[in-house]
Motif scaffolding. Structure first.
Motif, short mmCIF file in Angstrom:
data_model
loop_
_atom_site.label_atom_id
_atom_site.label_comp_id
_atom_site.label_asym_id
_atom_site.label_seq_id
_atom_site.Cartn_x
_atom_site.Cartn_y
_atom_site.Cartn_z
N VAL A 43 13.99 22.07 -31.15
CA VAL A 43 13.36 20.78 -30.85
C VAL A 43 14.43 19.72 -31.02
CG1 VAL A 43 11.61 19.09 -31.50
CG2 VAL A 43 11.09 21.55 -31.63
N THR A 44 14.64 18.93 -29.98
CA THR A 44 15.71 17.94 -29.99
C THR A 44 15.17 16.54 -29.75
OG1 THR A 44 17.23 19.60 -29.10
CG2 THR A 44 17.94 17.29 -28.98
N VAL A 45 15.59 15.61 -30.60
CA VAL A 45 15.19 14.20 -30.45
C VAL A 45 16.42 13.40 -30.06
CG1 VAL A 45 14.15 12.20 -31.57
CG2 VAL A 45 13.43 14.51 -32.23
N SER A 46 16.27 12.52 -29.05
CA SER A 46 17.40 11.71 -28.59
C SER A 46 16.90 10.35 -28.11
CB SER A 46 18.15 12.42 -27.46
OG SER A 46 17.29 12.63 -26.35
N GLN A 47 17.84 9.46 -27.83
CA GLN A 47 17.50 8.13 -27.32
C GLN A 47 18.32 7.81 -26.08
OE1 GLN A 47 17.57 4.83 -30.19
NE2 GLN A 47 18.30 6.33 -31.69
N THR A 48 17.77 7.01 -25.22
CA THR A 48 18.54 6.42 -24.12
C THR A 48 18.18 4.94 -24.04
OG1 THR A 48 16.81 7.03 -22.53
CG2 THR A 48 18.68 8.53 -22.75
N GLU A 49 19.12 4.12 -23.61
CA GLU A 49 18.93 2.67 -23.59
C GLU A 49 18.93 2.15 -22.16
OE1 GLU A 49 21.01 -1.35 -25.48
OE2 GLU A 49 21.63 0.66 -26.12
N GLU A 50 17.92 1.37 -21.81
CA GLU A 50 17.86 0.68 -20.53
C GLU A 50 18.05 -0.82 -20.76
OE1 GLU A 50 15.23 2.93 -21.35
OE2 GLU A 50 16.38 4.53 -20.39
N THR A 51 17.88 -1.60 -19.71
CA THR A 51 18.11 -3.04 -19.82
C THR A 51 17.19 -3.71 -20.83
OG1 THR A 51 18.78 -3.09 -17.49
CG2 THR A 51 18.26 -5.21 -18.52
N ASP A 52 15.89 -3.42 -20.72
CA ASP A 52 14.91 -4.09 -21.57
C ASP A 52 14.24 -3.15 -22.56
OD1 ASP A 52 15.25 -6.57 -20.24
OD2 ASP A 52 13.99 -5.83 -18.60
N THR A 53 14.50 -1.85 -22.45
CA THR A 53 13.77 -0.90 -23.29
C THR A 53 14.71 0.16 -23.86
OG1 THR A 53 13.29 0.53 -21.38
CG2 THR A 53 11.65 -1.15 -21.94
N VAL A 54 14.20 0.83 -24.87
CA VAL A 54 14.85 2.02 -25.41
C VAL A 54 13.84 3.16 -25.33
CG1 VAL A 54 15.88 3.12 -27.45
CG2 VAL A 54 16.34 0.70 -26.96
N THR A 55 14.29 4.32 -24.83
CA THR A 55 13.39 5.46 -24.66
C THR A 55 13.76 6.57 -25.63
OG1 THR A 55 13.13 4.93 -22.32
CG2 THR A 55 12.47 7.13 -23.01
N ILE A 56 12.75 7.07 -26.33
CA ILE A 56 12.93 8.19 -27.26
C ILE A 56 12.43 9.46 -26.58
CG2 ILE A 56 12.33 9.17 -29.50
CD1 ILE A 56 11.89 5.47 -28.95
N HIS A 57 13.24 10.52 -26.58
CA HIS A 57 12.91 11.79 -25.94
C HIS A 57 12.72 12.87 -26.99
CE1 HIS A 57 14.34 9.97 -22.14
NE2 HIS A 57 15.32 9.47 -22.89
N ILE A 58 11.63 13.61 -26.89
CA ILE A 58 11.40 14.77 -27.77
C ILE A 58 11.31 15.99 -26.86
CG2 ILE A 58 9.89 15.89 -29.44
CD1 ILE A 58 9.65 12.16 -29.00
N LYS A 59 12.32 16.83 -26.91
CA LYS A 59 12.40 17.97 -26.00
C LYS A 59 12.33 19.27 -26.80
CE LYS A 59 15.30 19.86 -22.29
NZ LYS A 59 16.55 19.67 -21.51
N ASP A 60 11.50 20.22 -26.32
CA ASP A 60 11.36 21.50 -27.02
C ASP A 60 11.51 22.65 -26.03
OD1 ASP A 60 8.74 22.42 -25.91
OD2 ASP A 60 7.96 20.66 -26.96
N THR A 61 11.63 23.85 -26.60
CA THR A 61 11.72 25.07 -25.79
C THR A 61 10.46 25.90 -26.00
OG1 THR A 61 12.89 26.20 -27.60
CG2 THR A 61 14.23 25.13 -25.92
N GLY A 62 9.32 25.20 -26.08
CA GLY A 62 8.07 25.85 -26.42
C GLY A 62 7.35 26.48 -25.24
N ILE A 63 6.02 26.60 -25.39
CA ILE A 63 5.21 27.36 -24.41
C ILE A 63 4.97 26.57 -23.13
CG2 ILE A 63 4.08 28.70 -26.22
CD1 ILE A 63 1.70 26.83 -26.01
N GLY A 64 5.24 25.26 -23.14
CA GLY A 64 5.03 24.46 -21.94
C GLY A 64 3.56 24.16 -21.70
N ILE A 65 3.31 23.33 -20.70
CA ILE A 65 1.94 22.89 -20.39
C ILE A 65 1.66 23.20 -18.93
CG2 ILE A 65 0.36 20.92 -20.30
CD1 ILE A 65 2.30 19.57 -22.34
N PRO A 66 0.56 23.91 -18.62
CA PRO A 66 0.19 24.20 -17.23
C PRO A 66 0.00 22.91 -16.43
CG PRO A 66 -1.09 25.55 -18.74
CD PRO A 66 -0.37 24.55 -19.58
N ALA A 67 0.32 22.95 -15.16
CA ALA A 67 0.25 21.76 -14.30
C ALA A 67 -1.15 21.14 -14.29
CB ALA A 67 0.68 22.11 -12.88
#
Length: 465
Positions: free
Chosen positions: A368-392
């Motif tokens: 499980v990985t947590v990261s950030q990215t920065e845009e002009t007016d916002t900051v986005t936090i990403h939580i990425k995992d290698t789990g079971i996923g979610i059906p469409a």
């Protein structure tokens, strides 16, 4: 006069029914009366126009086409030409006075009438007063015998004195201008009015049927709203009432665990650990229910401030590291943006705990990985995992209340289906957005953005402090 109690109750209870009945009667009746009024007015206008036309024909004939009773053949020819140009003209007779005081037909649009004697009191008055006369009447039996075309018809009967070039009376004009065309038009219009009435009645009934159904839906919706409000109030009250005994139980169990009441055996310690885990789940559920109640009743309080994400994300990672290590997962924070965000510190921590905790819960192996990215007016936090996923088919409903993905992979995972709904509401209240990308059996990445500049809380339920 006052309505009795029962009468007032009846009117109140069945007001919609009474309203519907009034509409059923009033609307078609109004249309019918309006149609009849318009058609009648139209009929009267045509009738007056025909009367005027008949008098004009008589006057013109007197002024331009008649000068002597001696040339009957010429008179007959003029009558024939006149009939050919006027469709409503049914008969056209020239009457000459006789020594007996009556009249004799000397020229006529119906040759068989020539030579017949006419005894007509009104004709005598017109002749005596030397003035034109018009009368609206219905064909009599004698009229029909003389002219079968007048059967069941109304007509304007016009009597008009005819003069020679010196202004002397020499004959009397007797013409009949039929209203057959206008009467047929009136009947046709009346029939169309009835058809329109029937069509309107059908439309009104259909609208009333729809209105009744909509009324039923509105009543049901109102009742559902009342039930929903009672449910929210009950949940809020019950959650508050549960807090105190849960806190007491947690305290006493902790005292048992640390030996405050004496030594605890290994079996007892295991049982106490199970109790503590159950109490934590129950406490979390109560807190979730309280959050739901506060959000739906617009009582959620936010304290917006500038927050450095590194610090709060690191604290969250440290808090959940043990849970990840127990499952053999790698939980990391890769950093990224350094700009502060505008948010409520406690609510932001709650969002991070929910999202990172969910990633750990639904990941069997990997990271499980947590990261950030920065845009002009916002900051986005990403939580990425290698789990079971979610059906469409489940992604669109993932952030709805009480919804959980049901599959073989999620059978043993406990949850209420409130965490993601609360998370989305909190992010929205702090002026942010949340979204996800997922692939079944590969993993999921949930991201949420928060504004950099300090903003007032969103107006859909937050209360600023």
């Amino acid at each position: 006069m006052k309505l009795s109690g029962n009468g007032g109750f009846f009117l109140k209870k069945y007001s919609q029914v009474i309203y519907a009945i009034v509409l059923i009667i009033l609307i078609p009746l109004t249309i019918l009366l309006n149609s009849i009024f318009i058609v009648r007015k139209f009929e009267n206008d045509i009738s007056r126009q025909l009367r005027r036309q008949a008098l004009i024909v008589a006057e013109l004939f007197d002024k331009t086409a008649f000068d002597t009773v001696d040339d009957i053949a010429s008179v007959q020819d003029r009558i024939k030409r006149l009939l050919g140009g006027t469709e409503e003209l049914r008969s056209f007779d020239i009457l000459a006075p006789t020594e007996t005081g009556n009249f004799q037909t000397i020229a006529s649009s119906l040759p068989r009438n020539i030579g017949t004697n006419v005894s007509d009191r009104q004709a005598l008055l017109v002749w005596a007063e030397d003035v034109g006369y018009a009368e609206l009447t219905e064909a009599t039996q004698q009229d029909v015998i003389q002219n079968p075309d007048l059967l069941n018809q109304r007509y304007w009967k016009v009597l008009f004195p005819l003069h020679d070039s010196e202004g002397k009376k020499i004959a009397l004009l007797n013409l009949k201008m039929s209203l057959a065309y206008s009467d047929a038009l009136f009947k046709k219009s009346l029939l169309q009015s009835w058809l329109l009435l029937i069509g309107t009645l059908g439309i009104v009934l259909a609208l009333l049927f729809v209105n009744t159904r909509l009324l039923e839906y509105a009543i049901s919706f109102r009742k559902l709203e009342e039930v929903n409000k009672m449910k929210d109030e009950f949940i809020s009250m019950a959650s508050h009432e549960l807090r105190t005994p849960i806190t007491a139980i947690r305290g006493y169990v902790s005292m048992f665990a640390d030996g405050s009441f004496g030594a605890v055996s290994a079996a007892g310690a295991k049982s106490i650990a199970i109790i503590q885990a159950s109490i934590r789940r129950l406490a979390d559920l109560v807190e979730d229910l309280l959050d739901v109640s506060r959000i739906e009743q617009r009582r959620m309080q936010l304290s917006i401030e500038q927050i450095k994400l590194d610090e709060i994300i690191t604290q969250t990672i440290d808090e959940l590291m043990v849970s990840a290590q127990v499952k053999g997962l790698v939980l990391t924070y890769t950093g990224g943006a350094t700009a502060p965000v505008s948010a409520d510190k406690n609510k932001l921590r709650q969002v991070l705990v929910n999202l990172v905790g969910n990633a750990i819960k639904y990941t069997v192996k990997g990271s499980v990985t947590v990261s950030q990215t920065e845009e002009t007016d916002t900051v986005t936090i990403h939580i990425k995992d290698t789990g079971i996923g979610i059906p469409a088919q489940d992604r669109d409903r993932l952030f709805t209340k009480f919804y959980r993905v049901e599959s073989e992979s999620t059978k043993g995972i406990v949850g209420t289906g409130l965490g993601l709904w609360i998370t989305k509401q909190l992010v929205t209240l702090m002026g942010g957005t949340i979204y996800l990308e997922s692939m079944e059996n590969v993993g999921t990445e949930i991201s949420f953005s928060l504004p950099k500049e300090k903003r007032a809380p969103a107006q859909n339920g937050a209360v600023a402090r």
